[in-house]
Design an enzyme around this catalytic site. Structure first.
Site, mmCIF file in Angstrom:
data_model
loop_
_atom_site.group_PDB
_atom_site.id
_atom_site.type_symbol
_atom_site.label_atom_id
_atom_site.label_comp_id
_atom_site.label_asym_id
_atom_site.label_seq_id
_atom_site.Cartn_x
_atom_site.Cartn_y
_atom_site.Cartn_z
ATOM 1 N N GLU A 1 0.806 -1.236 0.000
ATOM 2 C CA GLU A 1 0.000 0.000 0.000
ATOM 3 C C GLU A 1 0.841 1.288 0.000
ATOM 4 O O GLU A 1 0.631 2.194 0.805
ATOM 5 C CB GLU A 1 -0.948 -0.013 1.220
ATOM 6 C CG GLU A 1 -1.859 -1.240 1.264
ATOM 7 C CD GLU A 1 -2.689 -1.339 2.535
ATOM 8 O OE1 GLU A 1 -2.728 -0.382 3.313
ATOM 9 O OE2 GLU A 1 -3.309 -2.410 2.763
ATOM 10 N N ASN B 1 2.016 -5.477 -2.816
ATOM 11 C CA ASN B 1 0.635 -5.791 -2.440
ATOM 12 C C ASN B 1 -0.174 -4.517 -2.232
ATOM 13 O O ASN B 1 0.304 -3.558 -1.605
ATOM 14 C CB ASN B 1 0.681 -6.603 -1.127
ATOM 15 C CG ASN B 1 -0.644 -7.244 -0.781
ATOM 16 O OD1 ASN B 1 -1.214 -7.974 -1.574
ATOM 17 N ND2 ASN B 1 -1.141 -6.964 0.425
ATOM 18 N N HIS C 1 -10.517 -6.921 -1.132
ATOM 19 C CA HIS C 1 -11.488 -6.787 -0.041
ATOM 20 C C HIS C 1 -12.797 -6.303 -0.647
ATOM 21 O O HIS C 1 -13.092 -5.109 -0.675
ATOM 22 C CB HIS C 1 -10.975 -5.824 1.026
ATOM 23 C CG HIS C 1 -9.809 -6.371 1.786
ATOM 24 N ND1 HIS C 1 -9.891 -7.516 2.555
ATOM 25 C CD2 HIS C 1 -8.525 -5.942 1.887
ATOM 26 C CE1 HIS C 1 -8.700 -7.770 3.091
ATOM 27 N NE2 HIS C 1 -7.859 -6.837 2.701
ATOM 28 N N GLU D 1 -5.935 -11.176 -0.396
ATOM 29 C CA GLU D 1 -6.670 -10.907 0.854
ATOM 30 C C GLU D 1 -8.187 -10.956 0.613
ATOM 31 O O GLU D 1 -8.955 -10.200 1.146
ATOM 32 C CB GLU D 1 -6.267 -9.546 1.445
ATOM 33 C CG GLU D 1 -4.775 -9.399 1.698
ATOM 34 C CD GLU D 1 -4.403 -8.109 2.372
ATOM 35 O OE1 GLU D 1 -5.314 -7.410 2.876
ATOM 36 O OE2 GLU D 1 -3.211 -7.755 2.429
ATOM 37 N N ASP E 1 -11.960 -11.250 0.598
ATOM 38 C CA ASP E 1 -13.159 -11.472 1.405
ATOM 39 C C ASP E 1 -14.265 -10.629 0.764
ATOM 40 O O ASP E 1 -13.999 -9.652 0.073
ATOM 41 C CB ASP E 1 -12.943 -11.137 2.892
ATOM 42 C CG ASP E 1 -12.262 -9.788 3.142
ATOM 43 O OD1 ASP E 1 -11.644 -9.640 4.200
ATOM 44 O OD2 ASP E 1 -12.353 -8.894 2.264
HETATM 45 O O1 G3I Z 1 -1.250 -7.610 19.221
HETATM 46 C C1 G3I Z 1 -1.953 -6.521 19.868
HETATM 47 C C2 G3I Z 1 -2.389 -6.936 21.267
HETATM 48 O O2 G3I Z 1 -1.237 -7.171 22.060
HETATM 49 C C3 G3I Z 1 -3.240 -5.828 21.872
HETATM 50 O O3 G3I Z 1 -3.721 -6.249 23.138
HETATM 51 C C4 G3I Z 1 -4.427 -5.553 20.942
HETATM 52 C C5 G3I Z 1 -5.328 -4.459 21.458
HETATM 53 O O4 G3I Z 1 -4.694 -3.212 21.267
HETATM 54 O O5 G3I Z 1 -3.936 -5.130 19.646
HETATM 55 C C6 G3I Z 1 -3.186 -6.192 19.048
HETATM 56 O O6 G3I Z 1 -2.718 -5.766 17.781
HETATM 57 C C7 G3I Z 1 -3.772 -5.639 16.823
HETATM 58 C C8 G3I Z 1 -3.474 -6.601 15.658
HETATM 59 O O7 G3I Z 1 -4.439 -6.439 14.596
HETATM 60 C C9 G3I Z 1 -3.474 -8.054 16.103
HETATM 61 O O8 G3I Z 1 -4.751 -8.387 16.562
HETATM 62 C C10 G3I Z 1 -3.759 -4.213 16.291
HETATM 63 O O9 G3I Z 1 -4.167 -3.360 17.346
HETATM 64 C C11 G3I Z 1 -4.738 -4.083 15.127
HETATM 65 O O10 G3I Z 1 -4.604 -2.801 14.542
HETATM 66 C C12 G3I Z 1 -4.365 -5.113 14.059
HETATM 67 O O11 G3I Z 1 -5.316 -5.007 13.009
HETATM 68 C C13 G3I Z 1 -4.892 -5.656 11.777
HETATM 69 C C14 G3I Z 1 -4.744 -4.575 10.693
HETATM 70 O O12 G3I Z 1 -4.379 -5.192 9.437
HETATM 71 C C15 G3I Z 1 -3.628 -3.578 11.035
HETATM 72 O O13 G3I Z 1 -2.389 -4.239 11.117
HETATM 73 C C16 G3I Z 1 -5.968 -6.657 11.340
HETATM 74 O O14 G3I Z 1 -6.047 -7.718 12.282
HETATM 75 C C17 G3I Z 1 -5.616 -7.213 9.963
HETATM 76 O O15 G3I Z 1 -6.648 -8.069 9.498
HETATM 77 C C18 G3I Z 1 -5.426 -6.076 8.983
HETATM 78 O O16 G3I Z 1 -5.016 -6.622 7.762
HETATM 79 C C19 G3I Z 1 -4.749 -5.667 6.707
HETATM 80 C C20 G3I Z 1 -3.559 -6.168 5.924
HETATM 81 O O17 G3I Z 1 -2.438 -6.324 6.773
HETATM 82 C C21 G3I Z 1 -3.246 -5.228 4.758
HETATM 83 N N1 G3I Z 1 -4.433 -5.063 3.891
HETATM 84 C C22 G3I Z 1 -5.628 -4.595 4.629
HETATM 85 C C23 G3I Z 1 -5.961 -5.557 5.761
HETATM 86 C C24 G3I Z 1 -7.221 -5.135 6.491
HETATM 87 O O18 G3I Z 1 -7.008 -3.903 7.121
#
Ligand code: G3I
Length: 401
Positions: free
Chosen positions: A221, A262, A303, A333, A335
């Protein structure tokens, strides 16, 4: 325009050496000089830079000014990434399922979290159905792997790689460079420190999983929807040519890995997708390939919602256009929400991959509706009780699995 190089002209003037031998000697000398400089990180002389920057900006009229600037000067990036016999293509990693196990068979993948792999319901679903590829949903992101400079948390990524290896599944690494999930310590670095930190991150992470992770989303991105470069901390600190540097470092760290770019809204120009972004991705790949910077594929995130990101035929045409540059494509990705016929849309996108000719996998962003970044919208192939929905059969049939 290929600029002559003082060193080359001096070498060629050595008496009693055939032109071919002199040219070969010049190339060897120049390569050794570039490799030496690259290896010692000694700034190259102006003359050496002149030779390295042998290709100029993108010749595609649609290229935005930002892109031309991005790929015009290749500070620190050799036009021949490995020198001599390295053509920049992935070497054979041996043992890791890189291409589909049977010719023409596509990988079916799912994004996973490490803790899911200790849930028997989750793993039995992966193993009972036709999944052959895993993507780390979060465990391999910069902030998850290196939350503090020099302190790496390998546990989650190791769990995914070890499970995949035990099941003969392919792994996609996601992602080395992104504007999100950047740990705070990066922001305080100087430009030089940031370049060193990114190179070290790439070397440490790809080095640890060398030959075990078939494919990396090196960058994720990096473009805005209008096709200009997103103003990220990496662009700010490393400058306009940071992608060429990153892909070169990645190939050096693991020559067997397929290096992907990606993105979303770059799947097609239809239904809310951005043709400017589609073209920006195409032009970036074209420019990097012309400079001999190793890049092997483009991930289309998919998505889907309503008509977005366009028809299967439009996405197939985009993949085939990228294929003319010599790169592969994957739906990385997938869905799908807010559509009348979810199974039909999954089948449409599965056919697009099957028919494109350079598409090698379809990965859904999660396995089941009980874990998705789109909670409550039931976007995936299995319901909250790990039961297959009509979409699973529709997609796998369309993919020829
Ligand atoms: O690991 C921490 C945990 O320790 C903490 O307690 C918790 C609450 O703050 O957060 C946890 O981290 C979270 C992580 O997901 C793991 O669950 C982050 O806050 C949260 O922002 C993160 O969200 C992910 C997001 O990308 C941002 O990285 C989503 O699960 C994930 O599905 C999403 O995936 C992205 C792709 O990487 C790129 N393309 C878009 C896609 C959807 O946004």
């Amino acid at each position: 325009m290929i600029k002559s190089h003082p060193l080359t002209s001096k070498t060629l003037s050595i008496p009693n050496i055939g032109a071919a031998a002199a040219a070969a000697l010049a190339i060897i000398t120049l390569t050794l000089l570039i490799v030496t400089h690259a290896a010692t990180q000694v700034p190259m002389t102006e003359a050496e830079v002149a030779v390295r920057d042998q290709t100029s900006v993108i010749d595609d009229p649609q290229a935005s000014a930002g892109q031309a600037l991005l790929f015009g000067s290749a500070a620190g990036v050799p036009t021949d990434p490995g020198g001599g016999d390295d053509d920049g293509e992935p070497t054979d990693p041996g043992g890791v399922p890189v291409e589909p196990q049977q010719p023409g068979k596509l990988f079916l993948g799912a994004a996973v979290e490490p803790d899911q792999l200790s849930n028997p319901q989750f793993t039995s679903t992966l193993e009972q159905y036709k999944f052959t590829s895993l993507t780390a949903e979060n465990a391999m992101k910069f902030g998850q792997l290196q939350p503090n400079q020099g302190q790496f948390n390998w546990g989650g990524a190791d769990a995914i790689v070890n499970y995949a290896q035990s099941k003969g599944m392919r792994v996609r690494g996601h992602t080395l460079i992104w504007h999100r999930d950047v740990p705070g310590w990066v922001n305080g670095l100087s430009s030089e420190q940031a370049a060193t930190a990114l190179k070290t991150h790439i070397q440490q992470v790809m080095g640890r999983y060398k030959g075990k992770i078939a494919q990396w989303d090196v960058a994720n991105e990096v473009f805005n929807d209008d096709g200009t470069l997103r103003d990220t901390v990496w662009l700010q600190k490393l400058g306009n040519d940071y992608l060429a540097q990153a892909y070169t470092w990645a190939h050096e760290a693991d020559p067997s890995a397929q290096l992907y770019y990606n993105d979303y809204s770059a799947e097609s120009g239809e239904s809310g997708g951005s043709q400017a972004k589609v073209d920006a991705v195409y032009n970036m790949v074209k420019s990097l390939k012309e400079r001999g910077v190793p890049i092997h594929g483009v991930g289309l995130q998919m998505h889907a919602q309503g008509g977005y990101p366009g028809s299967g035929n439009a996405i197939k045409a985009n993949m085939q256009r990228l294929g003319t540059l010599g790169v592969k494509a994957e739906l990385t990705e997938l869905d799908i929400v807010d559509v009348a016929d979810q199974a039909g849309r999954y089948a449409e996108y599965g056919r697009a991959c099957k028919e494109a000719g350079n598409c090698t996998a379809v990965t859904t962003w999660g396995l089941y509706d009980g874990h998705t970044w789109r909670p409550g919208m039931n976007p995936l192939l299995f319901d909250g009780n790990f039961q297959p929905k009509p979409a699973y059969e529709a997609l796998t049939q369309a993919m020829g699995l």
